[in-house]
Write an enzyme that holds these catalytic residues in place. Sequence first.
Site, PDB file in Angstrom:
ATOM      1  N   CYS A 134      85.613 -17.486  43.998  1.00 14.90           N
ATOM      2  CA  CYS A 134      85.972 -17.211  45.163  1.00 14.90           C
ATOM      3  C   CYS A 134      85.232 -16.347  46.128  1.00 14.90           C
ATOM      4  O   CYS A 134      85.277 -16.352  47.322  1.00 14.90           O
ATOM      5  CB  CYS A 134      87.451 -16.654  45.294  1.00 14.90           C
ATOM      6  SG  CYS A 134      88.540 -17.924  44.837  1.00 14.90           S
TER       7      CYS A 134
HETATM    8  N1  COA Z   1     107.969 -25.250  43.220  1.00 14.97           N
HETATM    9  C1  COA Z   1     109.166 -24.485  42.928  1.00 14.97           C
HETATM   10  N2  COA Z   1     109.052 -23.697  42.201  1.00 14.97           N
HETATM   11  C2  COA Z   1     108.090 -23.082  41.661  1.00 14.97           C
HETATM   12  C3  COA Z   1     106.902 -23.923  41.621  1.00 14.97           C
HETATM   13  C4  COA Z   1     106.998 -25.037  42.444  1.00 14.97           C
HETATM   14  N3  COA Z   1     105.714 -25.661  42.545  1.00 14.97           N
HETATM   15  N4  COA Z   1     106.066 -23.012  40.958  1.00 14.97           N
HETATM   16  C5  COA Z   1     106.501 -21.923  40.431  1.00 14.97           C
HETATM   17  N5  COA Z   1     108.033 -22.022  40.813  1.00 14.97           N
HETATM   18  C6  COA Z   1     109.114 -21.319  40.461  1.00 14.97           C
HETATM   19  C7  COA Z   1     108.946 -20.461  39.146  1.00 14.97           C
HETATM   20  O1  COA Z   1     109.233 -21.313  38.210  1.00 14.97           O
HETATM   21  C8  COA Z   1     109.518 -19.157  39.312  1.00 14.97           C
HETATM   22  O2  COA Z   1     111.037 -19.405  39.286  1.00 14.97           O
HETATM   23  P1  COA Z   1     112.006 -18.246  38.403  1.00 14.97           P
HETATM   24  O3  COA Z   1     111.999 -17.313  39.326  1.00 14.97           O
HETATM   25  O4  COA Z   1     113.150 -19.138  38.300  1.00 14.97           O
HETATM   26  O5  COA Z   1     111.200 -18.132  37.102  1.00 14.97           O
HETATM   27  C9  COA Z   1     109.470 -18.956  40.843  1.00 14.97           C
HETATM   28  O6  COA Z   1     109.088 -19.962  41.388  1.00 14.97           O
HETATM   29  C10 COA Z   1     108.370 -17.762  41.053  1.00 14.97           C
HETATM   30  O7  COA Z   1     107.119 -18.142  40.460  1.00 14.97           O
HETATM   31  P2  COA Z   1     105.802 -17.091  40.533  1.00 14.97           P
HETATM   32  O8  COA Z   1     104.752 -18.148  39.641  1.00 14.97           O
HETATM   33  O9  COA Z   1     106.000 -15.785  40.162  1.00 14.97           O
HETATM   34  O10 COA Z   1     105.634 -17.330  42.087  1.00 14.97           O
HETATM   35  P3  COA Z   1     104.716 -16.252  43.023  1.00 14.97           P
HETATM   36  O11 COA Z   1     105.708 -15.829  43.989  1.00 14.97           O
HETATM   37  O12 COA Z   1     103.870 -15.550  42.093  1.00 14.97           O
HETATM   38  O13 COA Z   1     103.725 -17.331  43.844  1.00 14.97           O
HETATM   39  C11 COA Z   1     101.416 -18.119  43.740  1.00 14.97           C
HETATM   40  C12 COA Z   1     102.936 -18.141  42.844  1.00 14.97           C
HETATM   41  C13 COA Z   1     100.425 -18.636  42.840  1.00 14.97           C
HETATM   42  C14 COA Z   1     101.518 -18.555  45.186  1.00 14.97           C
HETATM   43  C15 COA Z   1     100.932 -16.879  44.004  1.00 14.97           C
HETATM   44  O14 COA Z   1     101.276 -15.693  42.621  1.00 14.97           O
HETATM   45  C16 COA Z   1      99.862 -16.144  44.335  1.00 14.97           C
HETATM   46  O15 COA Z   1      99.153 -17.016  45.196  1.00 14.97           O
HETATM   47  N6  COA Z   1      98.870 -15.226  43.604  1.00 14.97           N
HETATM   48  C17 COA Z   1      97.663 -14.843  43.974  1.00 14.97           C
HETATM   49  C18 COA Z   1      96.714 -15.976  43.495  1.00 14.97           C
HETATM   50  C19 COA Z   1      95.353 -15.804  43.933  1.00 14.97           C
HETATM   51  O16 COA Z   1      94.957 -15.076  44.815  1.00 14.97           O
HETATM   52  N7  COA Z   1      94.587 -16.417  43.411  1.00 14.97           N
HETATM   53  C20 COA Z   1      92.920 -16.524  43.509  1.00 14.97           C
HETATM   54  C21 COA Z   1      92.979 -17.853  43.126  1.00 14.97           C
HETATM   55  S1  COA Z   1      91.258 -18.080  43.636  1.00 14.97           S
END
Ligand code: COA
Length: 374
Positions: A156
């Site tokens: 990235c």
């Molecule tokens: N639809 C519905 N629910 C979902 C889901 C989806 N597609 N994906 C995950 N969930 C649920 C999970 O099961 C979890 O449920 P629970 O609380 O009952 O266990 C809940 O949503 C939270 O999941 P989590 O993975 O902790 O979500 P988050 O708030 O951390 O968001 C991202 C996920 C990926 C959007 C976020 O962590 C993120 O963007 N992080 C930074 C990543 C980054 O910068 N990466 C660089 C890549 S180049």
Amino acid sequence: MKQVVVTGTGLYTPEQSISNDELVASYNAYVDNFNAGNAAAIESGEVEALTHSASGFIEKASGIKNRYVMNKTGILDSNVMTPQIEERPNEAPSLQAEMAIKATHQALEEAGITASDIDAVIVSCSNLQRAYPAISIEVQSLLGIEGFAFDMNVACSSATFGIQMARDMVRSGSAKRVLMVNPEICSGHLNFRDRDSHFIFGDVCTAVILEDAEIAKNKSGFEIIDTKLFSQFSNNIRNNFGFLNRAAEHARDDKDKLFIQNGRKVFREVSPLVATMITEHLAENGLEAQDLRRMWLHQANRNMNDFIVKKVLGYEPEFDQQPTVLDEYANTSSAGSIIAFHKYKQDFKAGETGVICSFGAGYSAGSVIVRRAG
Ligand code: COA
């Protein structure tokens, strides 16, 4: 040392797009098929049932509403769930070179120069479609550029690292005008069957032209005040695809040959690190947060960007201070901060200062302080 200016930027946006609702409908159809096909094993506890994805979650957790892709049909077909992109004969331009050329034309126009004025090309992105010959050398040839070209990959942060490379080259005199391009086909390495990440990425290409200020024709470009790069090893964002995969046949198609991340950990670890990096970088250049008109941040997560900018500024940012393109483009890896810069730089007045900042796998992070010239 020579002064280096960004004199032009370009953006190529694929024609096809996918909304959250379309993506979720295809994912949920895959889940229903999987659960129906494995009903007995799920009932006996041998296999875990899959759970539906939800558009509401995607938008709230990330700020993403839409993404552009090179091939929509394959991605949305719940039996395929991967873009379908035909191989081309060696005589035809590669897809990444083609995207790069389109973005470059726009950047050249803004810079007021032609391709033959360029003397070095860097293609910098998180996935290259072949090992060699370098995509950048193909771009160089298609544009009729004399000089040299090379590819680089810092995931990235590829664009900000590419900007530092280009700036160093112009400052040292090894090149006078550099084209730095970021053709990102992120849909090719995204696991559309993974609920945690199927919504994250989109495809796009950005281009940036950097020149020796003395010879630049566009006198109202963005002077590069300073660049700062950072890296620290982490397994929290990983993709094990590579040339040795075929040597370990049993593991060749495992899930780790596509993008995998521990998003929560990335959010928690990278956000404070980036806020500190920007603050330190400003201080090293005798600047304070209030001197910044705008921050064009890496586009991975809206909440993450709000956190970073709030930490740097000390208060909630307005859209104008931290524009987002996540809603429309999703995460486009290295291109994200450059799309934001490209779309939200025209209103800058001479002397106004901003920061382009990327962060991601590696971990890697790059900060580029720019000031409008003219
Ligand atoms: N639809 C519905 N629910 C979902 C889901 C989806 N597609 N994906 C995950 N969930 C649920 C999970 O099961 C979890 O449920 P629970 O609380 O009952 O266990 C809940 O949503 C939270 O999941 P989590 O993975 O902790 O979500 P988050 O708030 O951390 O968001 C991202 C996920 C990926 C959007 C976020 O962590 C993120 O963007 N992080 C930074 C990543 C980054 O910068 N990466 C660089 C890549 S180049």
